[in-house]
Design a protein around this motif. Structure first.
Motif, PDB file in Angstrom:
ATOM      1  N   ILE A  62      15.732  -1.169  -1.126  1.00 14.37           N
ATOM      2  CA  ILE A  62      14.833  -1.443  -2.254  1.00 14.37           C
ATOM      3  C   ILE A  62      13.678  -0.446  -2.231  1.00 14.37           C
ATOM      4  N   TYR A  63      13.124  -0.285  -1.054  1.00  7.41           N
ATOM      5  CA  TYR A  63      12.000   0.632  -0.906  1.00  7.41           C
ATOM      6  C   TYR A  63      12.403   2.051  -1.320  1.00  7.41           C
ATOM      7  N   GLN A  64      13.579   2.489  -0.869  1.00 11.90           N
ATOM      8  CA  GLN A  64      14.033   3.841  -1.208  1.00 11.90           C
ATOM      9  C   GLN A  64      14.282   3.986  -2.703  1.00 11.90           C
ATOM     10  N   LEU A  65      14.882   2.952  -3.303  1.00 14.84           N
ATOM     11  CA  LEU A  65      15.183   3.032  -4.736  1.00 14.84           C
ATOM     12  C   LEU A  65      13.900   3.042  -5.557  1.00 14.84           C
ATOM     13  N   VAL A  66      12.881   2.295  -5.109  1.00 13.63           N
ATOM     14  CA  VAL A  66      11.592   2.344  -5.805  1.00 13.63           C
ATOM     15  C   VAL A  66      11.031   3.753  -5.723  1.00 13.63           C
ATOM     16  N   ASN A  67      11.120   4.356  -4.536  1.00 18.67           N
ATOM     17  CA  ASN A  67      10.630   5.727  -4.385  1.00 18.67           C
ATOM     18  C   ASN A  67      11.386   6.706  -5.278  1.00 18.67           C
ATOM     19  N   PRO A  88       0.822  -1.210   0.000  1.00 16.69           N
ATOM     20  CA  PRO A  88       0.000   0.000   0.000  1.00 16.69           C
ATOM     21  C   PRO A  88       0.857   1.262   0.000  1.00 16.69           C
ATOM     22  N   GLN A  89       2.022   1.195   0.626  1.00 12.88           N
ATOM     23  CA  GLN A  89       2.871   2.385   0.673  1.00 12.88           C
ATOM     24  C   GLN A  89       3.367   2.734  -0.724  1.00 12.88           C
ATOM     25  N   ILE A  90       3.654   1.724  -1.530  1.00  7.58           N
ATOM     26  CA  ILE A  90       4.216   1.994  -2.852  1.00  7.58           C
ATOM     27  C   ILE A  90       3.131   2.352  -3.854  1.00  7.58           C
ATOM     28  N   ILE A  91       2.021   1.646  -3.816  1.00  8.75           N
ATOM     29  CA  ILE A  91       1.030   1.920  -4.855  1.00  8.75           C
ATOM     30  C   ILE A  91      -0.305   2.404  -4.314  1.00  8.75           C
ATOM     31  N   LEU A 145      12.433   5.982  -8.074  1.00  5.68           N
ATOM     32  CA  LEU A 145      12.197   5.496  -9.435  1.00  5.68           C
ATOM     33  C   LEU A 145      13.475   4.995 -10.080  1.00  5.68           C
ATOM     34  N   ASN A 146      14.413   4.564  -9.258  1.00  8.02           N
ATOM     35  CA  ASN A 146      15.623   3.932  -9.781  1.00  8.02           C
ATOM     36  C   ASN A 146      15.317   2.438  -9.964  1.00  8.02           C
ATOM     37  N   TRP A 147      14.667   2.132 -11.081  1.00  6.08           N
ATOM     38  CA  TRP A 147      14.165   0.779 -11.251  1.00  6.08           C
ATOM     39  C   TRP A 147      15.263  -0.252 -11.405  1.00  6.08           C
ATOM     40  N   GLY A 148      16.275   0.127 -12.152  1.00  4.88           N
ATOM     41  CA  GLY A 148      17.381  -0.815 -12.336  1.00  4.88           C
ATOM     42  C   GLY A 148      17.971  -1.194 -10.995  1.00  4.88           C
ATOM     43  N   GLY A 149      18.264  -0.174 -10.182  1.00  2.00           N
ATOM     44  CA  GLY A 149      18.846  -0.419  -8.876  1.00  2.00           C
ATOM     45  C   GLY A 149      17.912  -1.229  -7.985  1.00  2.00           C
ATOM     46  N   ALA A 150      16.637  -0.809  -7.968  1.00  2.43           N
ATOM     47  CA  ALA A 150      15.684  -1.483  -7.084  1.00  2.43           C
ATOM     48  C   ALA A 150      15.532  -2.948  -7.445  1.00  2.43           C
ATOM     49  N   THR A 151      15.398  -3.220  -8.742  1.00  2.00           N
ATOM     50  CA  THR A 151      15.166  -4.613  -9.131  1.00  2.00           C
ATOM     51  C   THR A 151      16.432  -5.453  -8.951  1.00  2.00           C
TER      52      THR A 151
END
Ligand SMILES: Nc1ncnc2c1ncn2[C@@H]1O[C@H](COP(=O)(O)OP(=O)(O)OP(=O)(O)O)[C@@H](O)[C@H]1O
Ligand SMILES: [Mg+2]
Lengths: 349, 540
Positions: free
Chosen positions: B495-500, B208-211, B502-508
């Motif tokens: 991971i959570y911070q990188l998603v926020n 819920p926090q992400i989307i 929008l660093n998708w490469g890093g997050a994934t």
């Protein structure tokens, strides 16, 4: 000693002395408090009242592992993750016995119980009888002051039970160690023990030597629990110093007066006669000194070593055992019974 | 009690356990619950800001639990009853999501269906609004149906195959047997499985926090009240509401299954032979599982592809650049922290749980019931609440000399106690008391007997506690989100911070590294334990 579980009084003000070096047995029907008594001695339960003394020393405040008692459990409780050798060595290891001595004592004890060669087996690779022996060896090796055994033979088949019975008895004699043995099997108790306490409903009904308990039970329960018995209501007609005259049915007999029990003239008592105390013959009885009864055979059962008859005398049946009956055809029809007066025991009701 | 007095060492050990439980389980929770004070609660309740999130939480929990349970049920039925092919494959696919942080499903969802998502934008050229209720619903369904599957499969596989055989012999068809024999018999277990899934969903913070967007649920509201407004009082009140809901579900669950602790998830199939089912049913099961497995492969596959490509989905050139990023600097530290914290926490948690389980199960002292309750309770505590509790209780200036990593480790230890504890109690129930008594009667103190006899026999319980704590420590976000510092950050946080960002490469790439690390670690544990590991999938 008294031990309660919530509302249940499992052991109710029981008191007894086990002679040092004796093979002592607590005998009684299921649920009478034998295990509870034994476990309280071992220190697994705290008594609610009373004292436990071992070798004259009060041990109530000692934790179970410092009491000098070792226990052999009904299900053996061998450590499944240790080999036979490690199981037996465990108590010595806990006591920090030196390695050399430990090895020696383990070897000797295993030899003692006839398990040499099985040192490296796991408990799961042993037969029931072997497991039982390991359990005994494991407890013996620490040379406890008292060895406690809770129905150690009850998981074995009849033949093996008999064999191990003899072995246990021999072992105990040789070691001179005090054993406290729990069983509900009267045959086991009689054949093993120097001393028996019969328990019922949390109380000790009688304690003493096996033959005392067998032939001179103090209560009807005891008489009935320890082997087959004829219990016949009778009335006291005369009292003498060492004898009592009783009447039952149309019969009259003079028998031994039980010590330390009050019998009063005119009161009802029970006569207790073991089946094997009779002699049974087809003709009129030869033994004129004895008490003679005439009757007819109602039923019989062949038990191998004896022939058991149910003989109808007037309006009651007597159980009578004929030892060594032989292969001749069994008795039938009218028979005569006789029993010597000293074999008739009086139980005050 | 008297026996404790005779063994002072044992008494000391017991007191130590009680002290630890009071300090690290009771104290922080009480701190949160009482933080607002009576007037604070009155003000807060009158303010009414909690009504929306509460309604949202209830709504989304109902929806997501329903769908997750339905899908999980289909998967479980197929695995336990059907004779479909590829079962080992489906089993592995079903376990993988348990090893990953649940909220990475939201990340994958954004990649697939987000404003620039590969499906929405790439295929259909649309940038729909995918945040809010429906997004959360879909994501939680996918994230939690594997959990529901494990729970339900466990219940079904414990149903008595002999009774089913008997019913079949009496002439009932497989479907009829299932509805009239299996289901009625496993109803309490299934009910408990549903409630357990509901607790997972209710306390879900990451998705819920992400989307969630403006769709706030209780955990996200508690978080934003603290991180956005520094309004600690309201956050405490919100999380207390959350705690009450979770406790309610948990109590209902215990009523149903009598507190049966955990499901053991292992790679092996159950050996219980089941009566045969018609070919058509097996075929239908196969198709359904294939579809569900495909969904999981899509979700996790997207993450993997994104991790290895330059800019997903526009530039699909292969690269390991993201992994270099993950391995260096703070990121590398975060991965290392995750590994150390999780292993240390898992080891302590398993050992402590075993010891506490022994004290409770074998003890005769008064108050055992209370300790038992306290050791199970963390299972009902939402991670976000637990985190806030530790924040309140231990994030104090006078504790600054303590490395904050220890705080995270301790939180992980005690949040995960219930699984190891209940595994220990269950294990001890299997070991006859006469074994400890035998040790005692041979001269070993109770502690010595525990060490020599029980610990070696309870390896299974220890491993369940260890592996479960490890996995949950690697995958949790909510417990640590208030506890990390730059030096003690962990993978899920990064991971959570990188998603926020929008660093998708890093997050994934981080996600792949985190899951990969968990798998490698588990494989090593399995090798050390000669294959005898089992993961407690459920919360106790
Ligand atoms: N731990 C316990 N809690 C409650 N009641 C108990 C407990 N142990 C024994 N009892 C009760 O105390 C009484 C005596 O039990 P105990 O085990 O001593 O009998 P026993 O003579 O050994 O019987 P058995 O021959 O069947 O082993 C029984 O009524 C039993 O139900
Ligand atoms: Mg008993």
């Amino acid at each position: 000693m008294t031990k309660r579980f919530g509302g249940v009084t499992a052991v109710d003000d029981v008191s007894f002395d086990v002679p040092k070096g004796a093979f002592a047995t607590l005998l009684g029907p299921s649920g009478c408090g034998k295990t509870t008594t034994l476990r309280t001695i071992a220190g697994f339960y705290d008594p609610d009242a009373g004292d436990i003394q071992i070798g004259g020393r009060r041990v109530n405040e000692l934790p179970a592992h410092r009491r000098g008692t070792a226990m052999v459990f009904q299900d053996y409780a061998l450590f499944p993750h240790m080999t036979v050798r490690d199981n037996v060595a465990y108590g010595l290891r806990v006591a920090h016995t030196g390695a050399a001595e430990r090895t020696r004592r383990v070897r000797e004890t295993l030899a003692f119980v006839g398990l040499t060669g099985l040192e490296d087996r796991w408990p799961s690779q042993l037969s029931g009888g072997q497991q039982q022996r390991v359990a005994v060896a494991r407890a013996l090796v620490i040379e406890p002051q008292v060895l406690l055994l809770d129905e150690p033979l009850s998981n074995l088949d009849a033949k093996l039970r008999e064999q191990l019975r003899v072995e246990l008895r021999t072992l105990q004699r040789r070691l001179g160690m005090t054993f406290v043995y729990v069983t509900h099997d009267q045959g086991e108790a009689l054949s093993l023990s120097d001393w028996i306490a019969v328990m019922n409903a949390g109380k000790v009904e009688q304690a003493g030597e096996p033959w005392e308990i067998y032939y001179h039970p103090r209560t009807a329960f005891l008489a009935d629990f320890v082997g087959a018995v004829n219990l016949v209501p009778a009335r006291v007609s005369e009292l003498a110093e060492t004898t009592v005259t009783v009447t039952f049915g149309t019969h009259r007999a003079q028998v031994r007066r039980p010590p330390d029990v009050t019998v009063t003239a005119g009161h009802d008592v029970l006569l207790c006669v073991r089946p094997e105390s009779f002699s049974i013959t087809p003709a009129a009885p030869a033994d004129r000194n004895g008490i003679a009864l005439e009757g007819t055979v109602a039923r019989r059962a062949f038990l191998g070593d004896t022939m058991r008859y149910w003989v109808r005398v007037d309006d009651r049946e007597w159980i009578v055992d004929q030892p060594d009956p032989g292969a001749a055809s069994p008795l039938d029809g009218a028979v005569s019974l006789s029993v010597r007066p000293e074999r008739v025991h009086v139980i005050a009701e | 009690m008297r026996s404790l007095r005779r063994e002072p060492v044992l008494l000391l050990a017991l007191l130590a356990v009680v002290a630890l439980v009071l300090t690290f389980i009771v104290y922080p929770q009480v701190q949160v619950v009482i933080a607002p004070g009576p007037s604070g609660y009155v003000d807060f309740l009158q303010g009414g800001t909690w009504i929306g999130p509460l309604r949202n939480s209830v709504e989304v929990t109902l929806l997501s639990t329903t769908t997750a349970v339905l899908l999980g049920f289909v998967y479980a039925y197929a695995m336990v009853y059907s004779h479909m092919p590829w079962k080992p494959f489906f089993r592995v696919i079903g376990i993988l999501p348990l090893l990953s942080p649940p909220f990475v499903v939201a990340a994958s969802y954004l990649l697939l269906f987000g404003p620039r998502g590969i499906v929405t934008y790439g295929v259909f050229g649309q940038s729909p609004i995918i945040f809010g209720l429906f997004g959360i619903w879909g994501v939680q369904t996918i994230a939690y149906f594997p959990f529901a599957y494990q729970l339900i499969a466990d219940v079904l596989s414990r149903s008595d195959a002999r009774m089913e055989q008997a019913a079949r012999n009496l002439g009932a068809g497989p479907w009829r047997v299932f509805w009239t024999v299996t289901l009625p018999l496993s109803r309490p277990g299934l009910g408990a499985a549903i409630l357990t899934t509901a607790i997972y969903v209710l306390e879900d913070f990451g998705n819920p926090q992400i989307i969630g967007g403006i769709f706030t649920v209780l955990p996200t509201q508690a978080y934003s009240l603290i991180s956005g407004f520094g309004d600690f009082t309201s956050a405490a009140a919100v999380s207390t509401i959350l705690l009450l809901l979770a406790l309610g579900l948990y109590v209902a669950k215990i009523r149903l299954d009598g507190g049966r602790a955990f499901v053991t998830v292992s790679g092996r199939a159950s050996s219980m032979p089941r009566p045969p089912v018609p070919l058509g049913l097996s075929a239908a099961c196969f198709v359904a599982c294939l579809a569900l497995a495909a969904l999981l492969v899509l979700v996790y596959g997207t993450l993997v592809v994104s991790a290895f490509t330059a800019v997903f989905p526009t530039n699909l050139t292969f690269t390991v650049r993201h992994f270099e990023f993950v391995a260096t600097g703070t990121n590398g530290d975060a991965l290392r922290n995750t590994l150390t914290f999780s292993v240390v926490a898992a080891a302590f948690s398993a050992v402590f749980a075993l010891f506490a389980g022994w004290l409770v199960q074998r003890g005769t002292w008064p108050g055992r019931g209370a300790l038992d309750f306290l050791l199970i309770m963390p299972a009902a505590i939402p991670g976000i609440f637990f985190g806030i509790g530790y924040l309140t209780a231990f994030n104090q200036a006078w504790l600054d000399w303590v490395n904050r990593g220890w705080l995270i480790i301790i939180a992980m230890i005690f949040w995960n106690i219930p699984v190891g504890y209940q595994a220990a109690v269950a294990g001890l129930r299997q070991v006859d008391r006469s074994l400890d008594e035998a040790a005692t009667s041979l001269g070993a103190s109770k502690l010595r007997g525990f060490r020599d006899v029980l610990v070696p026999m309870l390896g299974g319980s220890l491993r369940v506690g260890f592996v479960t704590t490890f996995v949950r420590a690697v995958t949790t976000l909510s417990v640590v989100i208030f506890l990390f510092t730059p030096a003690t950050t962990v993978a899920t946080i990064r991971i959570y911070q990188l998603v926020n960002d929008l660093n998708w490469g890093g997050a994934t790439a981080f996600t792949v590294a985190d899951i990969g690390m968990a798998i490698v670690a588990l494989v090593i544990f399995a090798a050390l334990a000669r294959g005898r590991i089992a993961l407690g999938a459920a919360r106790a």
